[in-house]
Design a protein around this motif. Structure first.
Motif, PDB file in Angstrom:
ATOM      1  N   ILE A   1       0.911  -1.278   0.080  1.00  0.00           N
ATOM      2  CA  ILE A   1      -0.128  -0.095   0.011  1.00  0.00           C
ATOM      3  C   ILE A   1       0.917   1.303   0.027  1.00  0.00           C
ATOM      4  O   ILE A   1       2.032   1.213   0.279  1.00  0.00           O
ATOM      5  CB  ILE A   1      -0.918   0.083   1.094  1.00  0.00           C
ATOM      6  CG1 ILE A   1      -0.068   0.359   2.652  1.00  0.00           C
ATOM      7  CG2 ILE A   1      -1.967  -1.199   1.166  1.00  0.00           C
ATOM      8  CD1 ILE A   1      -1.133   0.548   3.767  1.00  0.00           C
ATOM      9  N   GLU A   2       0.259   2.381  -0.427  1.00  0.00           N
ATOM     10  CA  GLU A   2       0.883   3.695  -0.232  1.00  0.00           C
ATOM     11  C   GLU A   2       0.199   4.910   0.237  1.00  0.00           C
ATOM     12  O   GLU A   2      -1.077   4.591   0.224  1.00  0.00           O
ATOM     13  CB  GLU A   2       1.043   4.203  -1.676  1.00  0.00           C
ATOM     14  CG  GLU A   2       1.657   5.468  -1.949  1.00  0.00           C
ATOM     15  CD  GLU A   2       1.922   6.024  -3.431  1.00  0.00           C
ATOM     16  OE1 GLU A   2       3.065   5.680  -4.149  1.00  0.00           O
ATOM     17  OE2 GLU A   2       1.146   6.863  -3.717  1.00  0.00           O
ATOM     18  N   ASN A   3       0.762   5.429   1.251  1.00  0.00           N
ATOM     19  CA  ASN A   3       0.116   6.415   2.151  1.00  0.00           C
ATOM     20  C   ASN A   3       1.121   7.591   2.106  1.00  0.00           C
ATOM     21  O   ASN A   3       2.174   7.656   1.484  1.00  0.00           O
ATOM     22  CB  ASN A   3      -0.496   5.948   3.472  1.00  0.00           C
ATOM     23  CG  ASN A   3       0.817   5.916   4.387  1.00  0.00           C
ATOM     24  OD1 ASN A   3       0.923   6.762   5.221  1.00  0.00           O
ATOM     25  ND2 ASN A   3       1.349   5.023   4.456  1.00  0.00           N
ATOM     26  N   MET A   4       0.745   8.777   2.842  1.00  0.00           N
ATOM     27  CA  MET A   4       1.680   9.839   2.753  1.00  0.00           C
ATOM     28  C   MET A   4       2.027  10.022   4.309  1.00  0.00           C
ATOM     29  O   MET A   4       2.827  11.235   4.316  1.00  0.00           O
ATOM     30  CB  MET A   4       0.667  11.166   2.372  1.00  0.00           C
ATOM     31  CG  MET A   4       0.398  10.936   0.897  1.00  0.00           C
ATOM     32  SD  MET A   4      -0.747  12.253   0.216  1.00  0.00           S
ATOM     33  CE  MET A   4       0.406  13.550   0.155  1.00  0.00           C
ATOM     34  N   GLU A   5       1.875   9.607   5.348  1.00  0.00           N
ATOM     35  CA  GLU A   5       2.132   9.852   6.543  1.00  0.00           C
ATOM     36  C   GLU A   5       2.902   8.775   7.438  1.00  0.00           C
ATOM     37  O   GLU A   5       3.597   9.402   8.345  1.00  0.00           O
ATOM     38  CB  GLU A   5       0.888  10.600   7.522  1.00  0.00           C
ATOM     39  CG  GLU A   5       0.196  11.709   6.871  1.00  0.00           C
ATOM     40  CD  GLU A   5      -0.885  11.334   5.793  1.00  0.00           C
ATOM     41  OE1 GLU A   5      -1.211   9.952   5.872  1.00  0.00           O
ATOM     42  OE2 GLU A   5      -1.006  12.035   4.891  1.00  0.00           O
ATOM     43  N   GLY A   6       2.573   7.578   7.348  1.00  0.00           N
ATOM     44  CA  GLY A   6       3.118   6.445   8.141  1.00  0.00           C
ATOM     45  C   GLY A   6       4.532   6.405   8.508  1.00  0.00           C
ATOM     46  O   GLY A   6       4.712   6.373   9.579  1.00  0.00           O
TER      47      GLY A   6
ATOM     48  N   SER B   1      -3.751   5.327 -10.098  1.00  0.00           N
ATOM     49  CA  SER B   1      -4.812   5.296 -11.156  1.00  0.00           C
ATOM     50  C   SER B   1      -5.730   6.549 -10.939  1.00  0.00           C
ATOM     51  O   SER B   1      -6.020   6.583  -9.682  1.00  0.00           O
ATOM     52  CB  SER B   1      -5.778   4.119 -10.999  1.00  0.00           C
ATOM     53  OG  SER B   1      -6.965   4.075 -11.764  1.00  0.00           O
ATOM     54  N   ARG B   2      -6.307   6.912 -12.049  1.00  0.00           N
ATOM     55  CA  ARG B   2      -7.195   8.281 -11.901  1.00  0.00           C
ATOM     56  C   ARG B   2      -8.610   7.851 -12.173  1.00  0.00           C
ATOM     57  O   ARG B   2      -9.487   8.507 -12.207  1.00  0.00           O
ATOM     58  CB  ARG B   2      -6.647   9.297 -12.917  1.00  0.00           C
ATOM     59  CG  ARG B   2      -5.212   9.819 -12.739  1.00  0.00           C
ATOM     60  CD  ARG B   2      -4.923  10.039 -11.366  1.00  0.00           C
ATOM     61  NE  ARG B   2      -5.506  11.353 -10.579  1.00  0.00           N
ATOM     62  CZ  ARG B   2      -5.491  11.888  -9.503  1.00  0.00           C
ATOM     63  NH1 ARG B   2      -4.860  11.230  -8.626  1.00  0.00           N
ATOM     64  NH2 ARG B   2      -5.868  12.845  -9.290  1.00  0.00           N
ATOM     65  N   ALA B   3      -8.846   6.332 -12.669  1.00  0.00           N
ATOM     66  CA  ALA B   3      -9.863   6.142 -13.250  1.00  0.00           C
ATOM     67  C   ALA B   3     -10.987   5.828 -11.902  1.00  0.00           C
ATOM     68  O   ALA B   3     -10.453   5.404 -10.902  1.00  0.00           O
ATOM     69  CB  ALA B   3      -9.755   4.544 -13.702  1.00  0.00           C
TER      70      ALA B   3
HETATM   71  O1  LIG Z   1      -6.872  13.293  -5.556  1.00  0.00           O
HETATM   72  C1  LIG Z   1      -6.013  12.697  -5.546  1.00  0.00           C
HETATM   73  O2  LIG Z   1      -5.333  12.351  -6.468  1.00  0.00           O
HETATM   74  C2  LIG Z   1      -5.541  11.711  -4.168  1.00  0.00           C
HETATM   75  C3  LIG Z   1      -4.557  10.908  -4.308  1.00  0.00           C
HETATM   76  C4  LIG Z   1      -4.452  10.254  -2.976  1.00  0.00           C
HETATM   77  C5  LIG Z   1      -5.128  10.320  -1.886  1.00  0.00           C
HETATM   78  C6  LIG Z   1      -6.073  11.395  -2.045  1.00  0.00           C
HETATM   79  C7  LIG Z   1      -7.106  11.686  -0.772  1.00  0.00           C
HETATM   80  O3  LIG Z   1      -7.795  12.636  -0.800  1.00  0.00           O
HETATM   81  C8  LIG Z   1      -6.626  11.065   0.339  1.00  0.00           C
HETATM   82  C9  LIG Z   1      -5.242  11.847   1.183  1.00  0.00           C
HETATM   83  C10 LIG Z   1      -4.938  10.621   2.445  1.00  0.00           C
HETATM   84  O4  LIG Z   1      -5.088   9.520   2.001  1.00  0.00           O
HETATM   85  C11 LIG Z   1      -4.119   8.683   2.132  1.00  0.00           C
HETATM   86  N1  LIG Z   1      -3.978   8.093   0.734  1.00  0.00           N
HETATM   87  C12 LIG Z   1      -4.972   7.427  -0.061  1.00  0.00           C
HETATM   88  N2  LIG Z   1      -4.873   7.102  -1.151  1.00  0.00           N
HETATM   89  C13 LIG Z   1      -3.522   7.281  -1.377  1.00  0.00           C
HETATM   90  C14 LIG Z   1      -2.419   6.905  -2.534  1.00  0.00           C
HETATM   91  O5  LIG Z   1      -3.009   6.398  -3.538  1.00  0.00           O
HETATM   92  N3  LIG Z   1      -1.292   7.366  -2.316  1.00  0.00           N
HETATM   93  C15 LIG Z   1      -0.770   7.923  -1.203  1.00  0.00           C
HETATM   94  N4  LIG Z   1      -1.652   8.319  -0.273  1.00  0.00           N
HETATM   95  C16 LIG Z   1      -2.973   7.897  -0.229  1.00  0.00           C
HETATM   96  C17 LIG Z   1      -2.778   9.651   2.305  1.00  0.00           C
HETATM   97  O6  LIG Z   1      -2.184   9.184   3.316  1.00  0.00           O
HETATM   98  C18 LIG Z   1      -3.447  10.960   2.457  1.00  0.00           C
HETATM   99  O7  LIG Z   1      -3.134  11.574   3.868  1.00  0.00           O
HETATM  100  C19 LIG Z   1      -6.212  12.001  -2.882  1.00  0.00           C
END
Ligand SMILES: O=C(O)c1cccc(C(=O)CC[C@H]2O[C@@H](n3cnc4c(=O)[nH]cnc43)[C@H](O)[C@@H]2O)c1
Length: 252
Positions: A188-193, A219-221
């Motif tokens: 998985i990918e996230n932004m804070e972990g 993916s943007r789909a």
């Molecule tokens: O608008 C977008 O392109 C977009 C892309 C990824 C996440 C968001 C959100 O609105 C949620 C932000 C939040 O969720 C985590 N998150 C969720 N999916 C991902 C992902 O594919 N890659 C990285 N982070 C993701 C993240 O921790 C953010 O805090 C909008």
């Protein structure tokens, strides 16, 4: 589960911190908890949670906000533990479907190191990200969900165990996603972990990270996204962690 002494309610070292990146994720976690306060981004607040005091922290999105917000909090008091809940992208929707609840066993940060034509070299700088007890850390941090849950006195729900990577720049193409997945063996990918796990590791504070799948990484789909459903899974996760504590509707 043993119930804590009500006299401990005022002791900050007994507080558990529930941390999310966004207010929408915090709202989803505390669904079914009337009167719960949702802090502004970059803020935290204390609120009674059954016989405990829970600190709810909303960091703002991304690793810098995460490190800044949790760093401020850990500089103010030392909690019993930090639990990060939120949504995340899945690198493979066949293996990890939308809405799946995941428990993170390792975090990595693919943006740390020396950026070369062929990609980032985490050892290329000659500088580590940090050293703890003689152990050098660069772009990877191991997590111990069972140990964290035990130390915090929470019930770890039965769910998928995953390796996560954290980024400031979200993967915007399937090519980028494939590259990260292959290189980091990530699910998985996230932004804070990574930032939150690193802050807790350096301060020796128990840490737990649970995520629900909102989208396919890169993916943007529209069919590869269901943010609303992933958010709706966070409330039950909170209630599984603290059974009988998160839903006051039964005793009001
Ligand atoms: O608008 C977008 O392109 C977009 C892309 C990824 C996440 C968001 C959100 O609105 C949620 C932000 C939040 O969720 C985590 N998150 C969720 N999916 C991902 C992902 O594919 N890659 C990285 N982070 C993701 C993240 O921790 C953010 O805090 C909008």
């Amino acid at each position: 589960m043993p119930r804590s002494d009500p006299g401990e309610r005022g002791r900050p070292d007994r507080h558990l911190v529930l941390v999310t990146a966004t207010a929408m994720e915090m709202r989803a976690c505390l669904e079914g908890w009337p009167g719960a306060i949702i802090p502004e981004e970059g803020q935290w607040c204390e609120q009674p949670f059954a016989e405990q005091t829970m600190v709810t922290l909303v960091t703002g999105v991304g690793p810098v906000n995460a490190a800044l917000s949790l760093g401020r909090l850990l500089g103010t008091f030392r909690p019993r533990g930090v639990c990060n809940l939120g949504v995340a992208g899945s690198f493979d929707l066949q293996a990890l479907r939308l809405e799946t609840v995941c428990c993170v066993t390792a975090e990595s940060w693919p943006e740390f190191g020396l950026r070369k034509t062929e990609g980032i070299d985490p050892c290329g700088l000659g500088l580590a990200h940090g050293k703890i007890g003689g152990q050098v850390y660069r772009d990877r941090v191991p997590l111990d969900p069972e140990g964290g849950a035990r130390a915090m006195g929470v019930c770890l729900p039965a769910c998928c165990r995953v390796k996560s990577l954290s980024v400031a720049g979200v993967s915007g193409t399937l090519e980028q996603a494939a590259c990260y997945r292959h290189r980091y063996d990530a699910d998985i990918e996230n932004m804070e972990g990574f930032a939150l796990a690193w802050a807790c590791l350096t301060q020796e504070v128990p840490f737990l990270e649970l995520r629900t799948i909102s989208n396919r990484v890169g993916s943007r789909a529209a069919g590869d996204w269901n943010l609303k459903a992933a958010l709706a899974r966070l409330g039950p996760v909170t209630q599984a962690l603290w059974p009988g504590r998160g839903d006051r509707r039964t005793d009001q």
